[in-house]
Design a protein around this motif. Sequence first.
Motif: not given
Length: 284
Positions: A82-105
């Motif tokens: 969680e600490i690592a995820i938060n660090k990447l998130s604070e640096n603006g490198l992550l975004y939320p995604c709702k897509c399933s594998r099927k949505d991507v395909r």
Amino acid sequence: MIRTRFAPSPTGPLHLGHAYSAILAHDFAKARGGEFLVRIEDLDQSRSRSEWEMKIFDDLNWLGLTWVTPIMHQSQRASSYEIAINKLSENGLLYPCKCSRKDVRDAVTAPQTEFKIIEGPDGLIYPGTCKYQKYSNENVAENALRLDMNKASSRCITINNQNIKMNGSRENKNIIKTSQFIENIGDIVLSRKSMEVAYHLAVVVDDEAQGVSHVVRGLDLKPATNIHVLLQNLLGYSSPYYLHHKLIKDGTGKRLAKRDDAKSISKFREQGAKPADIRAMVGL
Ligand code: GLU
């Protein structure tokens, strides 16, 4: 200090391929006065079993390998991830995604889509459907989090992927342009719903926490190594050296899998094999 590790998932029996990897990592460290660690990669709790874990230790012990205790279990490491995820998130490198594998395909195979169907190390390259959506913060934990590869690769223009040979000599220091990652790897998932972390993030956080200096693992993981070195850069970690060894194949040339029971170490043990026979079977 030279430190290597063997990182099995307790989802089935160890086979000849695992034995090869574990022995190489063990002997590499021991020949240099270093330490060998075992890490249990039990992130996938639906498939991990403590019975398999006990059998793994029993086989490694029988092979004559010794390792440093206590053993790290990925299932116990949520707060570090969680600490690592938060660090990447604070640096603006992550975004939320709702897509399933099927949505991507569906998105990449839709008629008249401008997206190309490219298989990356993690499946189809994500077409970016959720990238420009504005999700409110309270939704974040309910969604997967993806690495924005455009931003990530502009933060680290190049990465050094340091490969070395089994005899310890330096093979090459690949300078990789991360701009290639946008097309070839894409926006990979780093955490799934309810903060279930992805293997790529966990392995990078754990290798850093355990001070692993040399990662010895199969050639099948070579494509993932670029992702790992990129994440190490983004998280401010230094990268270990990587040694990718050949894969042990069955009689038909296919890579051994967990279901290949016939090649499991316990089967050979039942048939009266000695640890030296296992070493000979994998060419050591
Ligand atoms: N847990 C992975 C496997 O069993 C190994 C990952 C690694 O060595 O980085 O394939």
